[in-house]
Design a protein around this motif. Structure first.
Motif, PDB file in Angstrom:
ATOM      1  N   THR A   1       0.822  -1.220   0.000  1.00 30.11           N
ATOM      2  CA  THR A   1       0.000   0.000   0.000  1.00 30.11           C
ATOM      3  C   THR A   1       0.855   1.269   0.000  1.00 30.11           C
ATOM      4  N   ALA A   2       2.163   1.139  -0.154  1.00 28.89           N
ATOM      5  CA  ALA A   2       3.049   2.300  -0.115  1.00 28.89           C
ATOM      6  C   ALA A   2       2.629   3.334  -1.165  1.00 28.89           C
ATOM      7  N   PRO A   3       2.505   4.613  -0.785  1.00 27.47           N
ATOM      8  CA  PRO A   3       2.160   5.647  -1.766  1.00 27.47           C
ATOM      9  C   PRO A   3       3.186   5.704  -2.896  1.00 27.47           C
ATOM     10  N   VAL A   4       2.703   5.939  -4.096  1.00 28.17           N
ATOM     11  CA  VAL A   4       3.546   5.984  -5.281  1.00 28.17           C
ATOM     12  C   VAL A   4       3.535   7.399  -5.841  1.00 28.17           C
ATOM     13  N   LYS A   5       4.733   7.969  -6.016  1.00 28.85           N
ATOM     14  CA  LYS A   5       4.856   9.296  -6.609  1.00 28.85           C
ATOM     15  C   LYS A   5       5.274   9.170  -8.064  1.00 28.85           C
ATOM     16  N   PHE A   6       4.713  10.014  -8.917  1.00 33.98           N
ATOM     17  CA  PHE A   6       5.069  10.039 -10.326  1.00 33.98           C
ATOM     18  C   PHE A   6       6.145  11.100 -10.513  1.00 33.98           C
ATOM     19  N   LEU A   7       7.346  10.650 -10.796  1.00 31.40           N
ATOM     20  CA  LEU A   7       8.476  11.581 -10.939  1.00 31.40           C
ATOM     21  C   LEU A   7       8.403  12.352 -12.251  1.00 31.40           C
ATOM     22  N   ILE A   8       7.842  11.735 -13.277  1.00 35.12           N
ATOM     23  CA  ILE A   8       7.708  12.396 -14.580  1.00 35.12           C
ATOM     24  C   ILE A   8       6.269  12.190 -15.043  1.00 35.12           C
ATOM     25  N   PRO A   9       5.334  12.972 -14.537  1.00 35.46           N
ATOM     26  CA  PRO A   9       3.908  12.735 -14.845  1.00 35.46           C
ATOM     27  C   PRO A   9       3.591  12.740 -16.320  1.00 35.46           C
ATOM     28  N   GLY A  10       4.348  13.479 -17.099  1.00 31.16           N
ATOM     29  CA  GLY A  10       4.052  13.563 -18.522  1.00 31.16           C
ATOM     30  C   GLY A  10       4.701  12.485 -19.356  1.00 31.16           C
TER      31      GLY A  10
ATOM     32  N   PRO B   1       5.431   9.247 -21.477  1.00 37.22           N
ATOM     33  CA  PRO B   1       4.486   8.396 -22.218  1.00 37.22           C
ATOM     34  C   PRO B   1       4.065   7.136 -21.479  1.00 37.22           C
ATOM     35  N   VAL B   2       4.959   6.516 -20.706  1.00 42.86           N
ATOM     36  CA  VAL B   2       4.577   5.254 -20.058  1.00 42.86           C
ATOM     37  C   VAL B   2       3.518   5.459 -18.978  1.00 42.86           C
ATOM     38  N   LEU B   3       3.280   6.724 -18.597  1.00 47.45           N
ATOM     39  CA  LEU B   3       2.214   7.022 -17.648  1.00 47.45           C
ATOM     40  C   LEU B   3       0.969   7.592 -18.335  1.00 47.45           C
ATOM     41  N   ASN B   4       1.017   7.705 -19.664  1.00 44.42           N
ATOM     42  CA  ASN B   4      -0.071   8.391 -20.357  1.00 44.42           C
ATOM     43  C   ASN B   4      -0.597   7.694 -21.600  1.00 44.42           C
ATOM     44  N   TYR B   5       0.166   6.771 -22.163  1.00 47.98           N
ATOM     45  CA  TYR B   5      -0.250   6.167 -23.432  1.00 47.98           C
ATOM     46  C   TYR B   5      -0.085   4.657 -23.398  1.00 47.98           C
ATOM     47  N   PRO B   6      -1.103   3.921 -23.793  1.00 45.75           N
ATOM     48  CA  PRO B   6      -2.441   4.354 -24.234  1.00 45.75           C
ATOM     49  C   PRO B   6      -3.422   4.566 -23.064  1.00 45.75           C
TER      50      PRO B   6
ATOM     51  N   LYS C   1       5.827   6.680 -28.783  1.00 48.74           N
ATOM     52  CA  LYS C   1       5.446   7.848 -29.568  1.00 48.74           C
ATOM     53  C   LYS C   1       6.358   8.997 -29.182  1.00 48.74           C
ATOM     54  N   PRO C   2       6.703   9.867 -30.110  1.00 50.79           N
ATOM     55  CA  PRO C   2       7.535  11.017 -29.736  1.00 50.79           C
ATOM     56  C   PRO C   2       6.848  11.840 -28.664  1.00 50.79           C
ATOM     57  N   ALA C   3       7.617  12.215 -27.652  1.00 52.26           N
ATOM     58  CA  ALA C   3       7.048  13.004 -26.555  1.00 52.26           C
ATOM     59  C   ALA C   3       7.548  14.430 -26.642  1.00 52.26           C
ATOM     60  N   ALA C   4       6.670  15.345 -26.281  1.00 57.26           N
ATOM     61  CA  ALA C   4       7.075  16.744 -26.227  1.00 57.26           C
ATOM     62  C   ALA C   4       8.150  16.908 -25.175  1.00 57.26           C
ATOM     63  N   LYS C   5       8.972  17.907 -25.384  1.00 60.45           N
ATOM     64  CA  LYS C   5      10.097  18.086 -24.474  1.00 60.45           C
ATOM     65  C   LYS C   5       9.649  18.238 -23.039  1.00 60.45           C
ATOM     66  N   GLN C   6       8.550  19.000 -22.812  1.00 54.39           N
ATOM     67  CA  GLN C   6       8.125  19.227 -21.435  1.00 54.39           C
ATOM     68  C   GLN C   6       7.571  17.953 -20.801  1.00 54.39           C
ATOM     69  N   ASP C   7       7.145  16.987 -21.618  1.00 56.07           N
ATOM     70  CA  ASP C   7       6.591  15.759 -21.073  1.00 56.07           C
ATOM     71  C   ASP C   7       7.636  14.938 -20.331  1.00 56.07           C
ATOM     72  N   THR C   8       8.884  15.087 -20.705  1.00 53.25           N
ATOM     73  CA  THR C   8       9.913  14.250 -20.111  1.00 53.25           C
ATOM     74  C   THR C   8      10.717  14.971 -19.054  1.00 53.25           C
ATOM     75  N   LEU C   9      10.277  16.201 -18.695  1.00 50.58           N
ATOM     76  CA  LEU C   9      10.960  16.908 -17.630  1.00 50.58           C
ATOM     77  C   LEU C   9      10.571  16.333 -16.276  1.00 50.58           C
ATOM     78  N   ARG C  10      11.546  16.070 -15.443  1.00 53.54           N
ATOM     79  CA  ARG C  10      11.286  15.553 -14.106  1.00 53.54           C
ATOM     80  C   ARG C  10      10.529  16.589 -13.296  1.00 53.54           C
ATOM     81  N   SER C  11       9.447  16.154 -12.656  1.00 53.48           N
ATOM     82  CA  SER C  11       8.671  17.080 -11.827  1.00 53.48           C
ATOM     83  C   SER C  11       9.459  17.433 -10.589  1.00 53.48           C
ATOM     84  N   LYS C  12       9.230  18.606 -10.145  1.00 56.10           N
ATOM     85  CA  LYS C  12       9.950  19.079  -8.961  1.00 56.10           C
ATOM     86  C   LYS C  12       9.127  18.813  -7.721  1.00 56.10           C
TER      87      LYS C  12
END
Length: 828
Positions: free
Chosen positions: A716-725, A727-732, A817-828
């Motif tokens: 049940t450990a909480p999971v943080k998304f380090l790179i929300p944008g 592709p592996v978290l968004n497609y499909p 799929k090609p990702a936009a540059k901002q999609d692969t920026l690590r979230s702060k």
């Protein structure tokens, strides 16, 4: 895509599976057991899992010192990984139970368990005790101590955590608490009935160790050489230990034989400290029973033993037995009576066997069996009989070495309980098995049905319980013995075990909530659309029923969105049918048990990208079946299939758990796999290990990283998304925190660390009180494709029907799929 339900219906379908041949005893075996008659002393070794025991020490204690020796494993090893197949959970615990029993048959110790369930790796004894139920498991340890009555207890692990695993530490804590509680009549007083009394253990020792880079031995500890050679057995205890430990095949624990001196160290935890020997101050001989002549008679037996004619020892054994029977029964009298009975059978050469014509005793039908009796050495048997249920046979000993056979026809009445491992007879509690019969607790297993033989020798009656076996002959393996299992008239197997339905399929593929089946004797009747297919099924047959997941019942997708639903299969009266599960490996007896016949349906908001998947098997898992349920075409790949031309057809290649540990040829596949990724494919590597249990010798990734032993054990450990944008978290599929709900046992194991900068860390999670880990999922773009390494335990979550695991896995193997540059920026 149409989904179909496959129901395999069988009336005691007979399968060829491997089991153990009954043990025979050589003159060396008999002499070893005669020598043990002189020794009075018992040792109980306690640890957490199958494989934790020190097999060399057990072999030494049981054979050199000739003590009654037992191993109490707190769990059956249900939560580990499996290197020989895809069984997990309860199935794996059944395998490891039998592996432990196989090990004990070699090293000479006895095997015990508590009701605790192995729920996987734990980082603290506090979590372990909370999950198991501290008082429940403590009572089991106390019960084993009170019934086994050890003079000393030895633990594998300390209470201070050097054993690493929370289960390990908990086993030592429980041993210490039980040392005191077993002697206290106010603790678990309900156990003190039917001759069971409190018991004061003399001392509690910790068997210190030097492995895994952790040396807990010191020269001021008691030190004993356990590596000597036993000329009667023809092996050293290091050789016996190797054979014993190598039975843990599901864990890949085959080890080489060792010869020469080998020292074990012991630290005193409770009781007085031994100075020269672990049994200091404990009476080792026959003074423990009121039979002054016993020690001398036993020693004479050993001295006069004739290896060429063991039956010469029969009169003396019968005399010793008669003398013991005249005494008031207590622990050691009972132990020696049991030992002498086994010796009487061995030296007499009398052969007693009961074999059935089928491995199944069907409730409501007649079981046919054959009892065989052979007085091979012509010893003076004056009477013999056998009893199976309500069959009683008077046996005629006949001439020497002539088989006497007797047919039995035994009706198995309605109401007879099917054979079931006793700890699975009732639904589990959280963290432990539900066993309410106190007499069963601690036992490794209970064999049923049994045939009781009685023979009279030298004027004394002896009883021998033999399991009823099914015996057959395999042209390669030879004579095979299997357990006989009591089964209901009809069993049902539903395939696949899990059906995944996506939104587009839900309207067309509703599930038949009640599949109507009924059997009365050899007559099959049924309601609904299956009648025509099942009407002709006769005794001894099986058939397969194919059905759309639709007739008469509509799934409400909105109410079942991302949920797993169980649909039990019932008869006309609403009684659930059962499925007969069979597990077969050559190194252990066949395992059979029953579970409810249930169709599991997962309605998931799931999309996939890509169609064809190549799968490289590893230690064995059920991920390929899950991929097929998701809608992929899955091809299992072997070494010969890893060519550039062949791999072009696949959208992704997935390697099974520990594939790089178990397939030495993976090193030869590296360049082809990397070129596959570079050309636009996806390579997803599931966890591997980097330790002695499976050294990681093959390159598997385009850029370097290290496989660690780090894991997240809190499911049940909480999971943080380090790179929300990413592709592996968004497609499909859009992955959210909710996709990590309902996970079982753990989050991840063998995470990546020392990760090259070209990888992107996708997730962060942490166990309570620990720092965050970011190695459970790493991704790197390589050429036109993508490489993924994950320690996330998909091999557990997908078979369990966890919706979010399906959705995330689909993303990980989706064509990039090609990702936009901002999609692969690590979230702060």
């Amino acid at each position: 895509m149409k989904k179909y339900l496959v129901i395999v219906v069988g009336i005691f379908l007979c399968l060829q599976v491997m089991a153990q041949t009954p043990k025979s005893y050589s003159s060396a075996d008999i002499l070893q057991q005669i020598k043990k008659l002189e020794v009075f002393g018992s040792v109980l070794y306690i640890a957490a899992h199958p494989d934790d025991e020190n097999t060399r020490l057990l072999a030494y204690l049981a054979n050199e010192r000739k003590f009654r020796t037992g191993y109490l494993s707190i769990t059956r090893g249900d939560g580990g990984q499996n290197l020989i197949g895809d069984e997990q959970g309860i199935d794996l615990g059944l395998i490891r139970t039998q592996e432990l029993l196989a090990a004990r048959r070699i090293d000479g110790a006895e095997q015990f368990f508590t009701r605790a369930y192995d729920f996987g790796y734990s980082k603290s004894p506090e979590e372990t005790m909370k999950t198991w139920g501290h008082d429940k498991v403590l009572s089991d340890v106390v019960w084993v101590i009170r019934t086994f009555k050890p003079d000393i207890i030895i633990t594998r692990f300390p209470t201070t955590g050097e054993g690493g695993h929370g289960h390990h530490t908990a086993s030592a804590i429980l041993a210490g608490e039980a040392f005191d509680a077993a002697a206290d009549a106010t603790k678990f007083p309900g156990q003190l009935t039917n001759g069971v009394s409190t018991w004061q253990v003399k001392r509690l020792l910790w068997n210190t160790f030097n492995f895994g880079g952790n040396n807990t031995t010191r020269e001021d500890q008691l030190k004993i050489d356990v590596g000597m050679y036993n000329p009667i057995l023809g092996k050293s205890y290091g050789e016996l230990a190797s054979e014993s430990r190598s039975q843990h095949k599901s864990q890949g624990f085959g080890v080489p034989a060792q010869r020469g001196e080998s020292f074990e160290y012991f630290a005193t935890v409770k009781g007085d400290k031994p100075l020269e020997d672990i049994m200091d101050g404990i009476e080792p001989g026959a003074n423990r029973i009121p039979y002054p002549q016993f020690g001398t008679m036993a020693k004479t037996l050993a001295g006069e033993f004739k290896a060429e004619d063991p039956s010469k020892s029969l009169p003396a054994l019968v005399k010793l037995f008669a003398g013991l029977k005249s005494l008031r029964q207590d622990y050691w009298v009972e132990q020696k009576l049991t030992a002498i009975q086994k010796l009487v059978e061995a030296v007499s050469g009398v052969f007693m066997e009961a074999t059935a014509t089928s491995p199944y005793a069907v409730i409501g039908d007649t079981l046919r069996a054959l009892v065989t009796f052979n007085n091979r050495l012509g010893v003076p048997v004056t009477a013999a009989d056998a009893k199976l249920w309500d069959n009683y046979l008077v046996l005629k000993p006949g001439p020497a070495n002539v088989n006497s056979t007797y047919p039995i026809a035994q009706y198995v009445p309605p109401g007879t309980s099917p054979t079931q491992p006793y700890w699975l007879a009732k639904d589990m509690n959280h963290g432990s098995f539900n066993v309410t019969d106190q007499a069963l607790i601690g036992k490794a297993e209970v064999e049923d049905p049994l045939v009781r033989f009685s023979i009279t020798l030298e004027g004394q009656q002896f009883y021998f319980d033999k399991p009823l076996r099914y015996k057959s002959t395999d042209p390669v393996k030879g004579e095979i013995y299997q357990p006989v299992v009591i089964v209901p008239p009809l069993t049902i197997s539903v395939q696949p075990a899990l059906n995944v339905i996506t939104p587009g399929q839900a309207e067309d593929n509703a599930y038949a909530k009640n599949i109507r089946l009924f059997i009365d004797g050899a007559r099959m009747d049924t309601g609904g659309e299956y009648y025509a297919q099942l009407k002709g099924l006769k005794k001894g047959q099986a058939t397969t029923v194919m059905s759309r997941l639709a007739p008469g019942y509509k799934l409400n997708f909105n109410s079942l969105d991302n949920k797993i639903v169980d649909f039990p299969i019932k008869d006309k009266k609403g009684n659930p049918y059962v499925e007969l599960k069979e597990i077969s490996y050559d190194h252990i007896p066949v395992i059979r048990y029953f579970k409810p016949a249930v169709q599991k349906v997962l309605v998931a908001d799931l999309k996939i990208a890509g169609k064809k998947i190549g799968y490289i098997n590893g230690a064995g898992d059920k991920v390929p079946a899950a991929l097929e349920q998701m809608g992929y075409l899955v091809t299992m790949l072997e070494e010969k299939d890893i060519t550039a031309l062949n791999l072009r057809q696949f959208d992704a290649i997935v390697t099974g758990v520990r594939a790089y540990n178990t397939n030495a040829w993976m090193s030869n596949a590296f360049d082809v796999l990397m070129n596959f990724v570079k050309a636009g494919g996806v390579l997803l590597v599931q966890y591997n290990t980097n330790n002695g249990l499976g050294p990681l010798q093959s390159k598997m990734a385009p850029y370097p990283f290290t496989v660690s032993r780090n894991r997240i054990t809190d499911e049940t450990a909480p999971v943080k998304f380090l790179i929300p944008g990413h592709p592996v978290l968004n497609y499909p599929n859009k992955i959210t925190a909710g996709d990590f709900d309902g996970w079982i046992q753990e989050r991840s194991i063998y995470n990546a660390e020392a990760v090259d900068s070209k990888y992107q860390r996708i997730l962060s999670m942490q166990d309570p009180g620990e720092k965050e880990q970011e190695g459970s999922l790493i991704v790197a773009d390589y050429g036109k494709g993508r490489f993924v390494y994950t320690g996330l335990v998909f091999f557990r979550e997908l078979p369990a029907g966890v919706p979010g695991a399906f959705r995330l896995f689909a993303n990980l193997i989706a064509t990039p799929k090609p990702a936009a540059k901002q999609d692969t920026l690590r979230s702060k």
